[in-house]
Design a protein around this motif. Structure first.
Motif, PDB file in Angstrom:
ATOM      1  N   LEU A  65       2.048 -16.223   0.050  1.00  0.00           N
ATOM      2  CA  LEU A  65       2.706 -15.237   0.380  1.00  0.00           C
ATOM      3  C   LEU A  65       2.280 -14.285   1.757  1.00  0.00           C
ATOM      4  O   LEU A  65       3.054 -13.820   2.243  1.00  0.00           O
ATOM      5  N   ASN A  66       1.198 -14.431   1.826  1.00  0.00           N
ATOM      6  CA  ASN A  66       0.422 -13.820   3.173  1.00  0.00           C
ATOM      7  C   ASN A  66       0.772 -14.530   4.360  1.00  0.00           C
ATOM      8  O   ASN A  66       1.098 -13.988   5.223  1.00  0.00           O
ATOM      9  N   ASP A  67       0.772 -15.865   4.045  1.00  0.00           N
ATOM     10  CA  ASP A  67       0.857 -16.865   5.157  1.00  0.00           C
ATOM     11  C   ASP A  67       2.299 -16.935   5.396  1.00  0.00           C
ATOM     12  O   ASP A  67       2.593 -17.326   6.571  1.00  0.00           O
ATOM     13  N   SER A  68       3.193 -16.951   4.603  1.00  0.00           N
ATOM     14  CA  SER A  68       4.637 -17.000   4.938  1.00  0.00           C
ATOM     15  C   SER A  68       5.357 -15.700   4.490  1.00  0.00           C
ATOM     16  O   SER A  68       6.214 -15.702   3.620  1.00  0.00           O
ATOM     17  N   GLN A  69       5.237 -14.496   4.795  1.00  0.00           N
ATOM     18  CA  GLN A  69       5.875 -13.244   4.560  1.00  0.00           C
ATOM     19  C   GLN A  69       7.211 -13.419   4.699  1.00  0.00           C
ATOM     20  O   GLN A  69       7.976 -12.814   3.758  1.00  0.00           O
ATOM     21  N   THR A  70       7.704 -14.019   5.835  1.00  0.00           N
ATOM     22  CA  THR A  70       9.106 -13.827   6.047  1.00  0.00           C
ATOM     23  C   THR A  70       9.944 -14.656   5.125  1.00  0.00           C
ATOM     24  O   THR A  70      11.138 -14.295   4.631  1.00  0.00           O
ATOM     25  N   HIS A  71       9.404 -16.064   4.798  1.00  0.00           N
ATOM     26  CA  HIS A  71       9.980 -16.754   3.918  1.00  0.00           C
ATOM     27  C   HIS A  71       9.883 -16.222   2.444  1.00  0.00           C
ATOM     28  O   HIS A  71      11.041 -16.550   1.745  1.00  0.00           O
ATOM     29  N   TRP A  72       8.937 -15.360   2.118  1.00  0.00           N
ATOM     30  CA  TRP A  72       8.857 -14.833   0.844  1.00  0.00           C
ATOM     31  C   TRP A  72       9.298 -13.458   0.656  1.00  0.00           C
ATOM     32  O   TRP A  72       8.604 -12.580  -0.244  1.00  0.00           O
ATOM     33  N   LYS A  73      10.180 -12.946   1.366  1.00  0.00           N
ATOM     34  CA  LYS A  73      10.241 -11.663   1.780  1.00  0.00           C
ATOM     35  C   LYS A  73      10.944 -11.083   0.339  1.00  0.00           C
ATOM     36  O   LYS A  73      10.508  -9.927   0.065  1.00  0.00           O
ATOM     37  N   ASP A  74      11.866 -11.765  -0.404  1.00  0.00           N
ATOM     38  CA  ASP A  74      12.386 -11.065  -1.377  1.00  0.00           C
ATOM     39  C   ASP A  74      11.409 -11.058  -2.566  1.00  0.00           C
ATOM     40  O   ASP A  74      11.463 -10.240  -3.327  1.00  0.00           O
ATOM     41  N   LEU A  75      10.506 -12.236  -2.571  1.00  0.00           N
ATOM     42  CA  LEU A  75       9.690 -12.040  -3.610  1.00  0.00           C
ATOM     43  C   LEU A  75       8.580 -10.928  -3.628  1.00  0.00           C
ATOM     44  O   LEU A  75       8.158 -10.182  -4.435  1.00  0.00           O
ATOM     45  N   ILE A  76       8.370 -10.818  -2.199  1.00  0.00           N
ATOM     46  CA  ILE A  76       7.336  -9.705  -1.901  1.00  0.00           C
ATOM     47  C   ILE A  76       7.921  -8.215  -2.328  1.00  0.00           C
ATOM     48  O   ILE A  76       7.500  -7.328  -3.072  1.00  0.00           O
ATOM     49  N   SER A  77       9.280  -8.224  -2.070  1.00  0.00           N
ATOM     50  CA  SER A  77      10.091  -6.973  -2.448  1.00  0.00           C
ATOM     51  C   SER A  77       9.989  -6.827  -4.107  1.00  0.00           C
ATOM     52  O   SER A  77       9.670  -5.580  -4.277  1.00  0.00           O
ATOM     53  N   LEU A  78      10.224  -8.106  -4.324  1.00  0.00           N
ATOM     54  CA  LEU A  78      10.401  -7.684  -6.055  1.00  0.00           C
ATOM     55  C   LEU A  78       8.970  -7.376  -6.436  1.00  0.00           C
ATOM     56  O   LEU A  78       8.781  -6.535  -7.356  1.00  0.00           O
ATOM     57  N   LEU A  79       7.915  -7.826  -5.981  1.00  0.00           N
ATOM     58  CA  LEU A  79       6.460  -7.499  -6.367  1.00  0.00           C
ATOM     59  C   LEU A  79       6.310  -6.053  -6.112  1.00  0.00           C
ATOM     60  O   LEU A  79       5.506  -5.472  -7.100  1.00  0.00           O
ATOM     61  N   ASN A  80       6.911  -5.783  -5.111  1.00  0.00           N
ATOM     62  CA  ASN A  80       6.636  -4.126  -4.877  1.00  0.00           C
ATOM     63  C   ASN A  80       7.315  -3.310  -5.675  1.00  0.00           C
ATOM     64  O   ASN A  80       7.085  -1.972  -5.600  1.00  0.00           O
ATOM     65  N   ARG A  81       8.245  -3.843  -6.546  1.00  0.00           N
ATOM     66  CA  ARG A  81       8.934  -2.971  -7.377  1.00  0.00           C
ATOM     67  C   ARG A  81       7.947  -2.371  -8.515  1.00  0.00           C
ATOM     68  O   ARG A  81       8.483  -1.412  -9.281  1.00  0.00           O
ATOM     69  N   LEU A  82       6.911  -3.410  -8.683  1.00  0.00           N
ATOM     70  CA  LEU A  82       6.022  -2.856  -9.842  1.00  0.00           C
ATOM     71  C   LEU A  82       5.445  -1.510  -9.653  1.00  0.00           C
ATOM     72  O   LEU A  82       4.926  -1.380  -8.547  1.00  0.00           O
TER      73      LEU A  82
END
Length: 221
Positions: A204-221
């Motif tokens: 996730l850290n190395d490919s933040q742009t690629h995984w932006k939706d997953l990162i956004s989902l994790l931030n919902r917690l």
């Protein structure tokens, strides 16, 4: 398509309710010509009853439409929740989930008790199968967290598929076709498992742009 229909129905409902309210105001203010004409002949009491009966019917119809829209939306969200769950019943995703769960278990035990423990190979074979474990390198008697992380790396494609499947939820929640609260109740623990994995977090850290939706989902917690 279903979401567009819901939007159209919602707009129609709003117009019906707005017109009904405006008509009632017009009656009391006596400022609309057709209302004056309406009461200018015949039995006024009868006409008044008929008019208000018609308005009452409009309100009831609008209310029923509103209930139907909400019920249809809830049904769509429930159906999508079930379909989403079915995606994780596939063996490749279930095994990735199992490895993540074990990593989380070892990490929590280490944080809680300060002990570094592992998983016996016999337990892993029962859960994942012997062939699955062999892809992670030389077989060991005890598998520690680092060994399980290596197992994830050996199944990188399946891991990406698992992460991508979870990522779909973010887009569905944004489009209001998946209930966020219900999703959290059912899948929050899976997202927490991801956070415990060094392999996942590095990805996730190395490919933040690629995984932006997953990162956004994790931030919902």
């Amino acid at each position: 398509m279903k979401k567009n229909c819901n939007t159209i129905l919602t707009v129609a409902l709003t117009l019906i309710l707005s017109l009904s309210v405006l008509t009632l105001l017009a009656i009391f203010l006596n400022q609309v010509v057709f209302v004056k004409n309406f009461f200018s002949f015949g039995n006024i009491d009868c006409r008044l009853d008929s008019f208000f009966s018609g308005l009452l019917g409009s309100f009831i119809a609008a209310g029923l439409t509103f209930v139907a829209i909400n019920s249809n939306t809830d049904a769509i969200k429930t159906e999508n929740q079930i379909n989403f769950r079915n995606l994780f019943s596939e063996e490749k995703r279930w095994k990735i989930h199992t490895v993540l769960a074990l990593i989380s278990r070892l990490q929590k035990k280490c944080e809680r008790e300060g002990k570094t423990e592992g998983i016996k190979v016999e337990e892993l074979k029962t859960l994942l199968g012997e062939e699955y474990i062999k892809t992670g390198g030389e077989e060991k008697k005890i598998y520690f967290k680092e060994d399980l992380e290596n197992l994830l790396k050996a199944h990188e494609i399946e891991l990406w598929d698992y992460m991508g499947t979870l990522e779909l939820a973010e887009e569905m929640i944004k489009k209001d076709v998946l209930d966020e609260k219900l999703f959290k109740t059912s899948y929050e623990y899976r997202l927490n498992y991801l956070k415990k994995s060094c392999t996942v977090m590095k990805q996730l850290n190395d490919s933040q742009t690629h995984w932006k939706d997953l990162i956004s989902l994790l931030n919902r917690l």
